[in-house]
Write an enzyme that holds these catalytic residues in place. Structure first.
Site, PDB file in Angstrom:
ATOM      1  N   TYR A  43       0.703  -1.183   0.001  1.00  0.00           N
ATOM      2  CA  TYR A  43       0.125  -0.169   0.082  1.00  0.00           C
ATOM      3  C   TYR A  43       0.931   1.088  -0.100  1.00  0.00           C
ATOM      4  CZ  TYR A  43      -4.388   2.474   0.701  1.00  0.00           C
ATOM      5  OH  TYR A  43      -5.404   3.147   0.425  1.00  0.00           O
ATOM      6  N   LYS A  98     -20.214 -20.347 -11.674  1.00  0.00           N
ATOM      7  CA  LYS A  98     -19.379 -20.044 -12.820  1.00  0.00           C
ATOM      8  C   LYS A  98     -17.788 -19.608 -12.571  1.00  0.00           C
ATOM      9  CE  LYS A  98     -19.618 -20.533 -17.143  1.00  0.00           C
ATOM     10  NZ  LYS A  98     -20.785 -20.102 -18.030  1.00  0.00           N
ATOM     11  N   GLU A 140     -23.529 -14.086 -19.116  1.00  0.00           N
ATOM     12  CA  GLU A 140     -24.123 -15.198 -18.624  1.00  0.00           C
ATOM     13  C   GLU A 140     -25.597 -15.147 -18.494  1.00  0.00           C
ATOM     14  OE1 GLU A 140     -23.557 -19.195 -17.548  1.00  0.00           O
ATOM     15  OE2 GLU A 140     -22.031 -17.867 -18.339  1.00  0.00           O
ATOM     16  N   ASP A 141     -26.345 -16.124 -18.846  1.00  0.00           N
ATOM     17  CA  ASP A 141     -27.898 -16.120 -18.453  1.00  0.00           C
ATOM     18  C   ASP A 141     -28.702 -14.824 -18.606  1.00  0.00           C
ATOM     19  OD1 ASP A 141     -27.444 -18.796 -17.825  1.00  0.00           O
ATOM     20  OD2 ASP A 141     -27.398 -18.379 -15.861  1.00  0.00           O
ATOM     21  N   ASN A 321     -20.544 -26.925 -21.142  1.00  0.00           N
ATOM     22  CA  ASN A 321     -19.858 -25.593 -21.517  1.00  0.00           C
ATOM     23  C   ASN A 321     -18.341 -25.534 -20.666  1.00  0.00           C
ATOM     24  OD1 ASN A 321     -22.300 -24.979 -22.854  1.00  0.00           O
ATOM     25  ND2 ASN A 321     -22.409 -22.914 -22.068  1.00  0.00           N
TER      26      ASN A 321
END
Length: 394
Positions: A43, A98, A140-141, A321
């Site tokens: 950081y 997914k 997706e979908d 898939n």
């Protein structure tokens, strides 16, 4: 509605709920923060040097942030699995799943994003604004026909891979399996006449990739029957597909077109009769891919077909898939591709088909997702094709 603790305990008796409790993902650091020295590098003040360098040369973000290996899994919850329009919150378990598959199979970090909007313009603008955080976008979908426009517009506006898996993942695996099924029966794609039941996202994409790969003829049906030029009730996507398919000029139902056909591909959720399958040509190929219930019982289809495939894991030849998208994105990310071209999809299918090799049989036209050869074969083919197509930056 408030869910009581007792109700939650009852739900957790179901192993699926128990597995999903708390979600399936977490974020972990890749560097230690043990003392002030580590903190000053991870950081402030060390991070400022990296930020300044990226500001001067934005391409450095792919080397000095996680962007090069992270994909956004984006949905609006309108076409989730076989569940339909269940909304963004209910879609989240699928998006998490997914993302889990991206990590497990492709070693790719993925972030599930469910959008509380369904307007095409809003979805496109939202994803464009999120894009600097990611190396790729997996849609997706999202229901058809909006999914076609969303993907097309995002591909135009972004210089990272955009991939609608419901379309192209399915298409890649179907092409690979069909190539092997044709080889098993002593034919090529050019010898085959196919009938596709379903003209949604997957049906259109499967038909397109088969046409591009040189299939002999293909007729595509929606709920109103076979697509053909001039037929009513078609959106622009279906009208374009009607012009490029159905050389034989069928105008009736999918079942009528199956008489003498070599291939049936089901992507509609409807049913097909035993009589229609029985009317197909010798050495027929039946891909009944609707989940959880195939268009025809696989055992019944096997009475007449030489090769039967489904979308289910409890039958041979699962068209899944997960055989495609981890390797496709792995290859595209490895070469910092700006797009996923049609040639890259065909290359992925060819590589997937070749994994089967000499082990080809009626019950093995497509490999298992757990075959360790799958992702390397697909990713290498995709990366190589990306370079040939001029979309690779590395």
């Amino acid at each position: 509605m408030t869910v009581s603790p007792a109700s939650l305990q009852s739900l957790d008796l179901d192993p699926a709920f128990a597995l999903h409790r708390g979600g399936k993902l977490e974020v972990r650091s890749t560097v230690p923060v043990r003392d002030t020295g580590d903190l000053s590098l991870a950081y402030t003040p060390g991070v400022a040097r990296v930020c300044t360098a990226i500001a001067e040369n934005p391409e450095l973000a792919t080397d000095y942030t996680w962007v090069s290996n992270v994909v956004a899994v984006v949905t609006d919850g309108t076409a989730v699995l076989g569940l339909g329009d269940i909304g963004p919150a209910a879609a989240m378990p699928v998006m998490e799943g997914k993302a889990l598959l991206f990590k497990e199979f492709g070693k790719i970090d993925a972030v599930p994003i469910s959008l509380d909007c369904t307007d095409v313009d809003q979805i496109v603008e939202t994803v464009v604004r999120l894009a600097p955080s990611f190396g790729g976008i997996n849609l997706e979908d999202i229901s058809a026909p909006r999914c076609f426009e969303i993907e097309s517009r995002l591909r135009e506006r972004l210089d990272i891979p955009v991939f609608h898996d419901d379309q192209h993942g399915t298409a890649i695996v179907v092409l690979a399996a069909l190539q092997n099924a044709a080889r098993l029966t002593g034919r090529s794609l050019a010898d085959l006449r196919a009938v596709v039941a379903g003209a949604g996202a997957s049906g259109v994409a499967v038909s397109r990739i088969l046409i591009n790969a040189g299939i002999g003829d293909i007729a595509v049906a929606d709920s109103k029957g076979i697509l053909y030029p001039g037929r009513g009730g078609m959106n622009p996507v279906k009208e374009a597909l009607a012009r490029d398919s159905n050389k034989a000029g069928f105008t009736g139902s999918a079942e009528q077109a199956l008489a003498g056909a070599d291939v049936f591909i089901g992507l509609s959720g409807a049913t097909v009769s035993e009589e229609a399958i029985a009317s197909m040509a010798p050495d027929a190929i039946v891909f009944a891919l609707s989940n959880p219930t195939p268009e025809i019982d696989p055992a019944v289809a096997a009475r007449y077909a030489r090769v039967v495939a489904t979308g289910r894991s409890d039958y041979p030849n699962q068209i899944n898939n997960v055989l495609a998208f981890p390797g496709v994105f792995r290859g595209a990310l490895d070469v910092r591709a700006t797009d996923i071209t049609e040639n890259m999809k065909v290359a992925a299918a060819n590589a997937l088909a070749e994994v089967v090799g000499d082990d080809l049989s009626e019950e093995y036209v497509i490999p298992s997702p757990f075959d360790p050869r799958v992702v390397p074969a697909v990713s290498e083919a995709v990366a190589r094709q990306a370079r040939e197509d001029g979309v690779a930056r590395r």
